[in-house]
Design a protein around this motif. Structure first.
Motif, short mmCIF file in Angstrom:
data_model
loop_
_atom_site.label_atom_id
_atom_site.label_comp_id
_atom_site.label_asym_id
_atom_site.label_seq_id
_atom_site.Cartn_x
_atom_site.Cartn_y
_atom_site.Cartn_z
N VAL A 299 0.86 -1.17 0.13
CA VAL A 299 -0.04 0.05 -0.06
C VAL A 299 1.00 1.09 -0.09
N PHE A 300 0.57 1.99 -0.93
CA PHE A 300 1.36 3.34 -1.01
C PHE A 300 0.58 4.44 -0.54
N ILE A 301 1.16 5.44 0.49
CA ILE A 301 0.39 6.33 1.23
C ILE A 301 0.90 7.66 0.83
N ARG A 302 0.05 8.56 0.32
CA ARG A 302 0.56 9.94 0.16
C ARG A 302 -0.87 10.67 0.40
N ASN B 44 -4.58 -8.66 7.53
CA ASN B 44 -6.17 -8.29 6.93
C ASN B 44 -6.91 -9.53 7.00
N GLU B 45 -6.32 -10.66 7.26
CA GLU B 45 -7.10 -12.00 7.39
C GLU B 45 -7.16 -12.34 8.73
N SER B 46 -6.91 -11.58 9.61
CA SER B 46 -7.20 -11.98 11.14
C SER B 46 -8.71 -11.85 11.49
N CYS B 47 -9.25 -12.83 12.10
CA CYS B 47 -10.52 -13.03 12.27
C CYS B 47 -11.19 -12.96 13.80
N ASP B 48 -12.18 -12.46 13.88
CA ASP B 48 -12.76 -12.47 15.00
C ASP B 48 -13.54 -13.86 15.50
N GLY C 12 -15.71 -15.28 13.02
CA GLY C 12 -15.34 -15.60 11.87
C GLY C 12 -15.12 -14.36 10.66
N GLU C 13 -15.43 -13.32 11.19
CA GLU C 13 -15.24 -12.25 10.14
C GLU C 13 -13.77 -11.70 10.30
N CYS C 14 -13.30 -11.38 8.73
CA CYS C 14 -11.95 -10.97 8.81
C CYS C 14 -11.89 -9.37 9.20
N PHE C 15 -10.77 -8.95 9.38
CA PHE C 15 -10.09 -7.62 9.88
C PHE C 15 -10.45 -6.92 8.39
N GLY C 16 -9.89 -7.20 7.40
CA GLY C 16 -10.16 -7.02 6.00
C GLY C 16 -9.30 -5.68 5.63
N ASN C 17 -9.29 -5.47 4.36
CA ASN C 17 -8.20 -4.33 3.84
C ASN C 17 -9.13 -2.95 4.21
N ARG D 154 -10.95 -1.94 6.61
CA ARG D 154 -10.57 -1.26 7.91
C ARG D 154 -9.16 -0.96 8.09
N LEU D 155 -8.33 -1.62 7.14
CA LEU D 155 -6.94 -1.20 7.29
C LEU D 155 -6.52 0.07 6.59
N PHE D 156 -7.37 0.13 5.50
CA PHE D 156 -7.20 1.22 5.06
C PHE D 156 -7.75 2.67 5.61
N SER D 157 -8.89 2.38 6.27
CA SER D 157 -9.45 3.19 7.17
C SER D 157 -8.67 3.79 8.25
N LEU D 158 -7.82 2.94 8.90
CA LEU D 158 -6.94 3.24 9.94
C LEU D 158 -5.74 3.91 9.28
N LEU D 159 -5.41 3.74 8.16
CA LEU D 159 -4.12 4.49 7.40
C LEU D 159 -4.50 6.12 7.13
N ARG D 160 -5.76 6.09 6.88
CA ARG D 160 -6.32 7.40 6.67
C ARG D 160 -6.23 8.64 7.65
N LYS D 161 -6.34 8.02 9.08
CA LYS D 161 -6.44 8.94 9.97
C LYS D 161 -5.30 9.63 10.62
N ARG D 162 -4.05 9.19 10.31
CA ARG D 162 -2.80 9.73 10.74
C ARG D 162 -1.86 9.72 9.46
#
Length: 369
Positions: A262-265, A308-312, A315-320, A322-330
């Motif tokens: 993932v490229f973040i700018r 991204n495939e870590s599950c609760d 059985g639901e996965c963390f997914g991309n 949630r990951l991308f939403s986290l990357l946008r915050k800071r």
């Protein structure tokens, strides 16, 4: 002279053995161990059949299948001992008398002793294997690179944690000189010791083949041929290799079947182009190299599917997403802080569920021109 009286140790014998056992942790551990037993002893077909059964029938079948699987996993001698112990337990009301002293042996006690003997043998095997795994884990931990390698013009953070004692994720940093570094993140298929052994072989192969003048495309081709030739049937590995030369912001990247980095700018994450096939699938696969020029403050995130495939527990996965939403915050966060934040978010999402896969992160931020 010291006039202070020596304080006598407090007597904790009444609760020392059990003081770390809390009611909530006790039942959580019991239920967790029971889930592990079902996961280990039952086949997928049996698990699926249990889902459609009524509760009473489910427990009868579950008990029968668990006992059968336990029996079949024992060595032949221990199977025989187990059968003898079970047979003797049915004769527990009978007794054998020895000599004129009147000493006698209860059949139930004899059956119990045989069961304890079998348990001791199984525990011995487990502890021996456990010691070997702990030694393997210690070696694997020593192979990990510096989590914050010094690269002129860059801020980097490398992290890897296996889900079990040893894992199949690869993280490495190869330094040729102050202006030339190679960063590697890979993921070998499978889990545990087999994946860990292949991972070490992959790491050794990369270090043996890569020289300062090696072209990334040639490296990918050679590694794939070796991994295909020497790998186990149906095994493969994904790999991302970053070639960093100087502090110009230019990165040359090879991606062999791995999740696109993932490229973040400016706080906007975007996945890079999809890579070539994974290592070990086809012998003569050509590999392309992507060149990227990063600006000051840009971040590149490479991660294994244990993120991204870590599950609760459901059985639901963390997914991309949630990951991308986290990357946008800071957008201005440093690599180490970003990595810790990702791991904490994944851990919070997973809750009490056990990690199913290794977690590995490579975060690179350009701090140069």
């Amino acid at each position: 002279m010291n006039n202070n009286k020596e304080e006598k140790p407090k007597n904790n014998t009444h609760g020392g053995f059990f003081r770390k056992i809390q009611p909530r942790n006790f039942w959580h551990t019991i239920f967790g161990d029971f889930r592990d037993i079902k996961e280990f002893y039952l086949e997928e077909e049996q698990k699926n059949r249990l889902e459609g059964m009524r509760p009473i029938a489910r427990w009868f079948y579950l008990a029968g299948w668990l006992l059968k699987s336990l029996f079949m996993k024992l060595t032949p001698i221990r199977r025989l001992l187990l059968l003898i112990a079970i047979f003797i337990l049915f004769l527990q009301n009978s007794r054998i008398q020895f000599g004129s002293l009147g000493a006698n042996l209860n059949f139930g006690e004899l059956g119990g002793l045989i069961l304890i003997f079998i348990l001791m043998l199984e525990l011995k095997d487990k502890l021996l294997a456990r010691n070997e795994l702990e030694e393997g884990r210690a070696i694997q931990m020593r192979l990990l690179p510096d989590p914050n390698p010094e690269i002129a013009g860059w801020d980097a953070w490398l992290y890897s944690k296996p889900a079990n004692d040893v894992g199949g994720d690869l993280i490495d940093c190869i330094r040729f000189n102050d202006d030339h570094h190679i960063l590697v993140l890979g993921d070998v298929s499978g889990k545990g010791l087999p994946a860990a052994l292949l991972m070490v072989k992959l790491q050794a192969t990369i270090r043996a083949l890569f020289t300062e003048s090696t072209r990334l495309a040639d490296l990918g081709f050679q590694i794939n041929q070796i991994f295909h030739r020497d790998g186990i049937t149906s095994s493969f590995a994904t790999l991302v290799v970053l070639d960093i030369r100087g502090d110009s912001g230019k990165i040359r990247m090879l991606n062999a079947g791995h999740t696109p980095p993932v490229f973040i700018r400016d706080g906007i994450p975007s996945p890079t182009a999809k890579g070539n096939p994974a290592l070990g699938l086809m012998a003569d696969t050509p590999y392309n190299v992507i060149e990227t020029v990063m600006q000051k403050g840009d971040v590149l995130l490479v991660y294994s599917d244990g993120i991204n495939e870590s599950c609760d527990p459901q059985g639901e996965c963390f997914g991309n997403d949630r990951l991308f939403s986290l990357l946008r915050k800071r957008p201005d966060i440093q690599p180490t802080d970003l990595g810790v934040r990702i791991l904490e978010a994944v851990q919070h999402f997973r809750g009490e569920a056990r990690p199913e896969d290794d977690q590995t992160l490579l975060i690179l931020k350009y701090c140069g021109q």
